[in-house]
Motif scaffolding. Sequence first.
Motif, PDB file in Angstrom:
ATOM      1  N   LYS A 120       2.429  -0.296  -3.068  1.00 35.25           N
ATOM      2  CA  LYS A 120       2.039  -0.438  -4.473  1.00 35.25           C
ATOM      3  C   LYS A 120       0.596   0.019  -4.685  1.00 35.25           C
ATOM      4  O   LYS A 120       0.280   0.665  -5.679  1.00 35.25           O
ATOM      5  CB  LYS A 120       2.212  -1.899  -4.883  1.00 35.25           C
ATOM      6  N   ASN A 121      -0.291  -0.340  -3.745  1.00 35.62           N
ATOM      7  CA  ASN A 121      -1.714  -0.030  -3.874  1.00 35.62           C
ATOM      8  C   ASN A 121      -2.301   0.254  -2.489  1.00 35.62           C
ATOM      9  O   ASN A 121      -2.731  -0.677  -1.798  1.00 35.62           O
ATOM     10  CB  ASN A 121      -2.452  -1.192  -4.539  1.00 35.62           C
ATOM     11  N   PRO A 122      -2.333   1.526  -2.073  1.00 34.01           N
ATOM     12  CA  PRO A 122      -2.875   1.863  -0.747  1.00 34.01           C
ATOM     13  C   PRO A 122      -4.329   1.455  -0.548  1.00 34.01           C
ATOM     14  O   PRO A 122      -4.792   1.320   0.579  1.00 34.01           O
ATOM     15  CB  PRO A 122      -2.731   3.392  -0.681  1.00 34.01           C
ATOM     16  N   GLY A 123      -5.059   1.220  -1.637  1.00 33.05           N
ATOM     17  CA  GLY A 123      -6.451   0.817  -1.546  1.00 33.05           C
ATOM     18  C   GLY A 123      -6.655  -0.685  -1.494  1.00 33.05           C
ATOM     19  O   GLY A 123      -7.790  -1.154  -1.601  1.00 33.05           O
ATOM     20  N   ASN A 124      -5.591  -1.448  -1.295  1.00 34.86           N
ATOM     21  CA  ASN A 124      -5.704  -2.910  -1.215  1.00 34.86           C
ATOM     22  C   ASN A 124      -6.275  -3.272   0.157  1.00 34.86           C
ATOM     23  O   ASN A 124      -5.552  -3.425   1.131  1.00 34.86           O
ATOM     24  CB  ASN A 124      -4.330  -3.551  -1.435  1.00 34.86           C
ATOM     25  N   ILE A 125      -7.596  -3.407   0.200  1.00 35.35           N
ATOM     26  CA  ILE A 125      -8.247  -3.636   1.493  1.00 35.35           C
ATOM     27  C   ILE A 125      -8.000  -5.038   2.030  1.00 35.35           C
ATOM     28  O   ILE A 125      -8.062  -5.257   3.243  1.00 35.35           O
ATOM     29  CB  ILE A 125      -9.750  -3.293   1.444  1.00 35.35           C
ATOM     30  N   ALA A 126      -7.701  -5.999   1.157  1.00 32.58           N
ATOM     31  CA  ALA A 126      -7.357  -7.344   1.639  1.00 32.58           C
ATOM     32  C   ALA A 126      -6.038  -7.286   2.406  1.00 32.58           C
ATOM     33  O   ALA A 126      -5.922  -7.848   3.503  1.00 32.58           O
ATOM     34  CB  ALA A 126      -7.267  -8.322   0.479  1.00 32.58           C
ATOM     35  N   ALA A 127      -5.049  -6.595   1.854  1.00 32.11           N
ATOM     36  CA  ALA A 127      -3.763  -6.454   2.552  1.00 32.11           C
ATOM     37  C   ALA A 127      -3.952  -5.723   3.872  1.00 32.11           C
ATOM     38  O   ALA A 127      -3.353  -6.089   4.882  1.00 32.11           O
ATOM     39  CB  ALA A 127      -2.752  -5.724   1.672  1.00 32.11           C
ATOM     40  N   ARG A 128      -4.791  -4.705   3.877  1.00 33.19           N
ATOM     41  CA  ARG A 128      -5.048  -3.964   5.120  1.00 33.19           C
ATOM     42  C   ARG A 128      -5.717  -4.864   6.167  1.00 33.19           C
ATOM     43  O   ARG A 128      -5.386  -4.807   7.348  1.00 33.19           O
ATOM     44  CB  ARG A 128      -5.890  -2.728   4.853  1.00 33.19           C
ATOM     45  N   SER A 129      -6.650  -5.693   5.728  1.00 36.47           N
ATOM     46  CA  SER A 129      -7.321  -6.595   6.663  1.00 36.47           C
ATOM     47  C   SER A 129      -6.352  -7.623   7.228  1.00 36.47           C
ATOM     48  O   SER A 129      -6.308  -7.863   8.441  1.00 36.47           O
ATOM     49  CB  SER A 129      -8.481  -7.295   5.961  1.00 36.47           C
ATOM     50  N   TYR A 130      -5.560  -8.235   6.349  1.00 37.55           N
ATOM     51  CA  TYR A 130      -4.591  -9.231   6.820  1.00 37.55           C
ATOM     52  C   TYR A 130      -3.538  -8.587   7.726  1.00 37.55           C
ATOM     53  O   TYR A 130      -3.144  -9.167   8.737  1.00 37.55           O
ATOM     54  CB  TYR A 130      -3.915  -9.935   5.645  1.00 37.55           C
ATOM     55  N   MET A 131      -3.089  -7.376   7.376  1.00 39.55           N
ATOM     56  CA  MET A 131      -2.128  -6.678   8.233  1.00 39.55           C
ATOM     57  C   MET A 131      -2.771  -6.358   9.581  1.00 39.55           C
ATOM     58  O   MET A 131      -2.156  -6.546  10.640  1.00 39.55           O
ATOM     59  CB  MET A 131      -1.643  -5.394   7.556  1.00 39.55           C
ATOM     60  N   GLY A 132      -4.011  -5.893   9.543  1.00 34.09           N
ATOM     61  CA  GLY A 132      -4.728  -5.604  10.788  1.00 34.09           C
ATOM     62  C   GLY A 132      -4.878  -6.843  11.650  1.00 34.09           C
ATOM     63  O   GLY A 132      -4.732  -6.783  12.883  1.00 34.09           O
ATOM     64  N   GLN A 133      -5.142  -7.984  11.024  1.00 30.62           N
ATOM     65  CA  GLN A 133      -5.248  -9.219  11.788  1.00 30.62           C
ATOM     66  C   GLN A 133      -3.900  -9.619  12.383  1.00 30.62           C
ATOM     67  O   GLN A 133      -3.839 -10.163  13.493  1.00 30.62           O
ATOM     68  CB  GLN A 133      -5.838 -10.322  10.916  1.00 30.62           C
ATOM     69  N   ALA A 134      -2.826  -9.314  11.670  1.00 30.66           N
ATOM     70  CA  ALA A 134      -1.488  -9.558  12.230  1.00 30.66           C
ATOM     71  C   ALA A 134      -1.288  -8.687  13.469  1.00 30.66           C
ATOM     72  O   ALA A 134      -0.732  -9.151  14.481  1.00 30.66           O
ATOM     73  CB  ALA A 134      -0.410  -9.271  11.187  1.00 30.66           C
ATOM     74  N   PHE A 135      -1.732  -7.442  13.397  1.00 33.10           N
ATOM     75  CA  PHE A 135      -1.633  -6.568  14.570  1.00 33.10           C
ATOM     76  C   PHE A 135      -2.454  -7.122  15.734  1.00 33.10           C
ATOM     77  O   PHE A 135      -2.033  -7.064  16.888  1.00 33.10           O
ATOM     78  CB  PHE A 135      -2.073  -5.139  14.234  1.00 33.10           C
TER      79      PHE A 135
END
Length: 177
Positions: A120-135
Amino acid sequence: MLRAVLIAALTVPGLAIAKDRFDDDPPKPTQTTQDCTNGQVWDSRTQRCVTPKSGALDDDTLFGAVREFAYAGQLENAQAALAAMSDQSDDRVLTYWGFTHRKLGDMDKGMSFYEAALEKNPGNIAARSYMGQAFVETGDLVAARRQLLEISAHGGAGTWPETSLRQAILTGTTYNY
């Protein structure tokens, strides 16, 4: 060259100025977590606690409650407030569905919500951070570093999402909010 840039990005301290792209500060406890019980949310208009699904609260108020509940570790209450939000396809809603599911132990479901938020929003840096933390939690540091680079590419250098993911990669410890 890319390796040198990545190493520099992981070792230069950030400015840790934002919690996520939707609000600059961690949520402060309000009547929602101090006075209300059973997942109710404080309604400043009526000056009383109400159930999130009552329809009395707008999405911004509900989102504030989601963040406050998540920060307080009340993940089921955060999910009840999320469920009451009118636009379930909003990337901030999808991000916090992902966060709460991941923290409640359903990594696959959490990741699917992060992916939907980023679609929906590739620039959602919060989602990227949380996804990265999941990784980081699953030991996939290569994928976590990819999210770190994406955060910077989307203007998130020096923000809380970038700083928290960088710290998680370096220490192996993720954040609960």
